[in-house]
Design an enzyme around this catalytic site. Structure first.
Site, PDB file in Angstrom:
ATOM      1  N   CYS A   2      45.688  41.445  29.881  1.00 14.60           N
ATOM      2  CA  CYS A   2      44.970  41.194  28.825  1.00 14.60           C
ATOM      3  C   CYS A   2      45.002  42.268  27.649  1.00 14.60           C
ATOM      4  CB  CYS A   2      44.430  40.110  27.959  1.00 14.60           C
ATOM      5  SG  CYS A   2      44.611  38.859  29.006  1.00 14.60           S
ATOM      6  N   ARG A  27      49.929  47.529  29.812  1.00 13.45           N
ATOM      7  CA  ARG A  27      48.995  46.572  30.706  1.00 13.45           C
ATOM      8  C   ARG A  27      49.609  45.537  31.242  1.00 13.45           C
ATOM      9  NH1 ARG A  27      43.700  48.659  28.423  1.00 13.45           N
ATOM     10  NH2 ARG A  27      43.404  46.698  29.356  1.00 13.45           N
ATOM     11  N   TRP A  73      47.704  37.903  30.217  1.00 10.30           N
ATOM     12  CA  TRP A  73      48.388  38.080  31.349  1.00 10.30           C
ATOM     13  C   TRP A  73      47.281  36.559  31.859  1.00 10.30           C
ATOM     14  CZ3 TRP A  73      46.211  38.747  35.989  1.00 10.30           C
ATOM     15  CH2 TRP A  73      47.076  39.295  37.677  1.00 10.30           C
ATOM     16  N   ASN A  99      40.204  38.291  26.161  1.00 12.34           N
ATOM     17  CA  ASN A  99      40.615  38.702  27.183  1.00 12.34           C
ATOM     18  C   ASN A  99      39.087  38.525  28.696  1.00 12.34           C
ATOM     19  OD1 ASN A  99      42.463  40.327  26.414  1.00 12.34           O
ATOM     20  ND2 ASN A  99      41.933  41.902  26.607  1.00 12.34           N
ATOM     21  N   GLY A 100      39.482  38.451  29.526  1.00 13.20           N
ATOM     22  CA  GLY A 100      38.500  38.195  30.362  1.00 13.20           C
ATOM     23  C   GLY A 100      37.951  36.613  30.684  1.00 13.20           C
ATOM     24  N   GLU A 477      50.387  54.816  51.094  1.00  6.10           N
ATOM     25  CA  GLU A 477      50.891  55.415  49.425  1.00  6.10           C
ATOM     26  C   GLU A 477      52.506  54.673  49.225  1.00  6.10           C
ATOM     27  OE1 GLU A 477      49.763  54.154  46.721  1.00  6.10           O
ATOM     28  OE2 GLU A 477      50.949  55.618  44.967  1.00  6.10           O
ATOM     29  N   LYS A 481      53.971  52.204  47.273  1.00  4.41           N
ATOM     30  CA  LYS A 481      55.247  52.673  45.230  1.00  4.41           C
ATOM     31  C   LYS A 481      56.645  51.945  45.505  1.00  4.41           C
ATOM     32  CE  LYS A 481      52.744  54.029  43.404  1.00  4.41           C
ATOM     33  NZ  LYS A 481      51.352  53.952  42.704  1.00  4.41           N
ATOM     34  N   GLU A 484      55.884  47.844  44.922  1.00  2.06           N
ATOM     35  CA  GLU A 484      54.933  47.426  42.897  1.00  2.06           C
ATOM     36  C   GLU A 484      56.568  47.366  42.343  1.00  2.06           C
ATOM     37  OE1 GLU A 484      52.453  51.201  42.287  1.00  2.06           O
ATOM     38  OE2 GLU A 484      52.599  49.407  41.797  1.00  2.06           O
ATOM     39  N   HIS A 500      51.745  49.004  69.303  1.00  2.23           N
ATOM     40  CA  HIS A 500      51.264  47.938  69.237  1.00  2.23           C
ATOM     41  C   HIS A 500      51.480  47.173  68.414  1.00  2.23           C
ATOM     42  CE1 HIS A 500      48.815  51.128  71.838  1.00  2.23           C
ATOM     43  NE2 HIS A 500      49.007  51.790  70.918  1.00  2.23           N
ATOM     44  N   LYS A 596      48.447  47.305  34.694  1.00  2.00           N
ATOM     45  CA  LYS A 596      47.973  48.446  34.349  1.00  2.00           C
ATOM     46  C   LYS A 596      46.573  48.245  34.548  1.00  2.00           C
ATOM     47  CE  LYS A 596      48.022  52.692  34.414  1.00  2.00           C
ATOM     48  NZ  LYS A 596      49.157  53.482  35.783  1.00  2.00           N
TER      49      LYS A 596
HETATM   50  C1  F6R Z   1      49.589  51.076  42.141  1.00  2.00           C
HETATM   51  C2  F6R Z   1      48.494  50.951  40.945  1.00  2.00           C
HETATM   52  C3  F6R Z   1      47.196  50.450  41.659  1.00  2.00           C
HETATM   53  C4  F6R Z   1      45.520  51.069  41.352  1.00  2.00           C
HETATM   54  C5  F6R Z   1      45.050  49.917  41.259  1.00  2.00           C
HETATM   55  C6  F6R Z   1      43.344  50.229  40.859  1.00  2.00           C
HETATM   56  O1  F6R Z   1      50.315  52.194  41.312  1.00  2.00           O
HETATM   57  O2  F6R Z   1      48.413  51.210  40.132  1.00  2.00           O
HETATM   58  O3  F6R Z   1      46.961  49.922  42.843  1.00  2.00           O
HETATM   59  O4  F6R Z   1      46.076  52.144  41.210  1.00  2.00           O
HETATM   60  O5  F6R Z   1      45.093  49.131  40.498  1.00  2.00           O
HETATM   61  O6  F6R Z   1      43.310  50.470  39.447  1.00  2.00           O
HETATM   62  P1  F6R Z   1      42.682  52.481  39.431  1.00  2.00           P
HETATM   63  O7  F6R Z   1      42.662  53.623  39.785  1.00  2.00           O
HETATM   64  O8  F6R Z   1      42.566  52.067  37.793  1.00  2.00           O
HETATM   65  O9  F6R Z   1      41.007  51.512  39.300  1.00  2.00           O
END
Ligand code: F6R
Length: 601
Positions: A2, A27, A73, A99-100, A477, A481, A484, A500, A596
């Site tokens: 949010c 976000r 959100w 928010n929260g 990673e 990527k 997502e 395994h 985000k």
């Molecule tokens: C993936 C991504 C998330 C963040 C995770 C941690 O592309 O962006 O996996 O890395 O939510 O977020 P931060 O780094 O802001 O604590």
């Protein structure tokens, strides 16, 4: 997650709020709304879906110079117009965005407003109803707000309007991020500085359990007992241009391309007058003196932490563990006698990581935050801080913050090694410059990565990445990527672990992409590729020129020092995911269900 904006000034609030909400889209959200105040009262507009839908629904005839806005959100109650914010009190006098999570919302409802019929399924609405109840009981609005917030359990960032006082926005914060922006003849409220960067670059941080009375030309910060707290604004170091896409079709592509420049910027920022990599001596001493370093992070930051662990152990000889924040928080391992905690977080706001920070601080252990956002919660609350200087990262999928985290962790390893008198067998500045050059070469040669996405990932529902050593962390990673942004189910495996169990999933045409940049395991990873190939997998090898490359490899990366291979691997892993997402017609900058800044646990 949010987002909140607010504006009180002399311009048309409608466009300022809607543009602010558009800046917060990155976000992640599922509905949005604004409330505008004028002499006729408070006008609320809200819609499920994108800001563009909301924009069309706002009546242009409503003129106002004061208002609040929200992107939601969903946590409590489905994404819908009914549950979108703002929410209003029973009489319509008070209007709130939040928010929260209000954890005790049902107790608050039962105790203070049992007879009020709720108009939404949210945890938020009870707050505005309780405030109205206390005002009806005789408290002034500020006292009613403080009394309500003292009763609330959970997290909140709040902006509140009172129809009977159209020259004020009440603001409050606990755990969820919120800033006040200071202008000339106006003031704003924002979840982060990028939202209102078109209006002002001057912001005031709010601490937990503070409220603010915001007018056109003043801000008064108070604690929940009504004591005034003085705080000066700070100026953010980026400007509006840094948050725009420019000629790029997406933020993700722009941010991938920016990575060589980010590494070069970091080399300037962390370089002393003697030309050597330099980190705050207090940080170097804290790391050198600890008996074990605990890196705490989530998602992509966790993957950067895995690479950092290797560098810190191998270069500086400091025992290091990496933990997922949400696991560490509730399942803390036995700690060493003199631990030091590193929090890696692009946003600096991740609730899971903050929960660990609060816990270990209570235990009296020293903490360091490595973040991209100066002034963020994790930045403020840690004993030591290091910035990533990657510039605002707008695409939900983290790219440039990931490479910046790995580089800054390398700086820690290098400077701690030097303090301990360990002689490095390479020149770090020279080798990192070569890595930046290698990243640039990969960024400039996108066609081959687009082809990999087309050849391997266009008609598949799943894919595997395999690697060994540092390449294994790269694979984790790469899989995240891909998942997502393209919604292709993907996993990153240690090459030797496949047999395994996981090898049972390999069938004709299953894409298996191997990172093979590590000389000592080149033969082993190639054997693993053979094993899956013999079972029908469609295999691709990404190797490194002059180190591991062999004829027939699909992608050959430019040669970089063995400690920095993950930096150059980041570009193909991100671009393959990017092009796979475009092929699948996904919204690369705003993947479904993701946020985000993950500000709830
Ligand atoms: C993936 C991504 C998330 C963040 C995770 C941690 O592309 O962006 O996996 O890395 O939510 O977020 P931060 O780094 O802001 O604590």
């Amino acid at each position: 997650m949010c987002g909140i904006v607010g504006y009180i000034g002399n311009e048309d609030a409608r466009d300022i709020l809607l543009n602010g909400l558009s800046n917060l889209e990155y976000r992640g959200y599922d509905s949005a709304g604004i409330a505008l105040v004028n002499s006729e009262g408070v006008h609320v507009f809200k819609e499920k879906g994108r800001i563009d839908v909301l924009r069309k629904s706002v009546d242009p005839a409503v003129k106002s110079t004061l208002g609040i806005g929200h992107t939601r959100w969903a946590t409590h109650g489905e994404p819908s117009k009914r549950n979108a914010h703002p929410h209003q009190s029973a009489s319509g006098r008070f209007t709130i965005v939040h928010n929260g999570v209000i954890e005790n919302f049902s107790q608050l409802k039962a105790t203070y407003v049992p007879d009020v019929a709720m108009k939404s399924d949210t945890d938020t609405e009870v707050v505005v109803q309780v405030i109205e109840r206390f005002v009806k009981d005789g408290l002034d609005v500020e006292a009613a707000l403080r009394k309500t917030l003292k009763l609330v359990e959970g997290s909140y960032a709040i902006a509140l309007l009172d129809a009977e006082n159209p020259d004020m926005i009440y603001v409050a914060k606990n755990k969820s991020p919120l800033l006040i922006g200071i202008g000339d003849g106006f003031n704003v409220v924002a979840s982060d500085a990028t939202a209102m960067i078109d209006q002002t670059r001057h912001y005031v941080e709010l601490l937990d359990e503070e409220i603010v009375e915001l007018t056109r030309d003043s801000y008064t910060i108070k604690d929940l007992d009504g004591n005034v707290r003085e705080r000066k604004p700070y100026t953010v170091s980026f400007d509006a241009g840094d948050t725009k896409k420019g000629a790029y079709p997406t933020y993700m592509l722009k941010e991938i391309d920016e990575q060589p420049a980010v590494i070069r910027r970091l080399l300037q920022k962390y370089r002393g007058s003697d030309g050597m990599i330099t980190v705050d001596p207090a940080i170097v001493k804290a790391v050198a003196d600890c008996d074990r370093l605990y890196i705490i992070a989530c998602g992509t930051s966790y993957h950067a932490g895995l690479v950092g662990q290797q560098l810190i152990e191998k270069i500086a000889g400091i025992p290091t563990e990496v933990h997922i924040s949400s696991e560490f928080s509730y399942n803390m391992p036995l700690l060493s006698k003199k631990p030091l905690f590193f929090f890696l977080s692009q946003s600096g706001e991740t609730a899971d990581s903050r929960a660990v920070l609060v816990k270990v601080k209570k235990l009296g252990y020293p903490t360091l935050t490595m973040t991209n956002v100066e002034g963020s919660t994790l930045y403020r609350e840690a004993d030591y801080k290091m910035l990533l200087y990657a510039g605002p990262e707008i695409a939900v999928a983290s790219t440039k913050a990931y490479t910046a985290q790995m580089a800054v962790l390398a700086f820690v390893a290098i400077t701690v090694a030097q303090k301990k008198g360990i002689k490095l067998d390479f020149d770090p500045v020279h080798e990192l410059s070569i890595a930046a050059q290698g990243m640039e070469q990969m960024v400039d040669d996108k066609a081959q990565l687009k082809k990999i996405a087309r050849d391997y990932l266009s008609i598949t529902r799943n894919a595997f990445y395999i690697g060994r050593g540092l390449d294994y962390y790269v694979c984790q990673e790469a899989a995240l990527k891909l998942k997502e942004v393209s919604y292709i189910q993907a996993e990153g495996f240690a090459g030797g672990e496949l047999k395994h169990g996981t090898i049972a999933l390999i069938e004709d045409g299953t894409p298996v992409l191997a990172f093979a940049t590590q000389k000592n395991v080149n033969n082993s990873i190639r054997n693993n590729v053979e094993e899956v190939s013999a079972r029908g997998a469609h295999t691709c090898i990404i190797s490194m020129e002059g180190i591991t490359a062999q004829p027939g490899d699909q992608i050959v990366l430019p040669k970089v020092h063995k400690a920095f291979t993950p930096l150059v691997c980041a570009i193909p892993l991100q671009l393959i995911a990017y092009y796979a997402a475009l092929q699948n017609e996904c919204d690369v900058d705003k993947p479904r269900n993701l946020a985000k800044s993950v500000t709830v646990e």
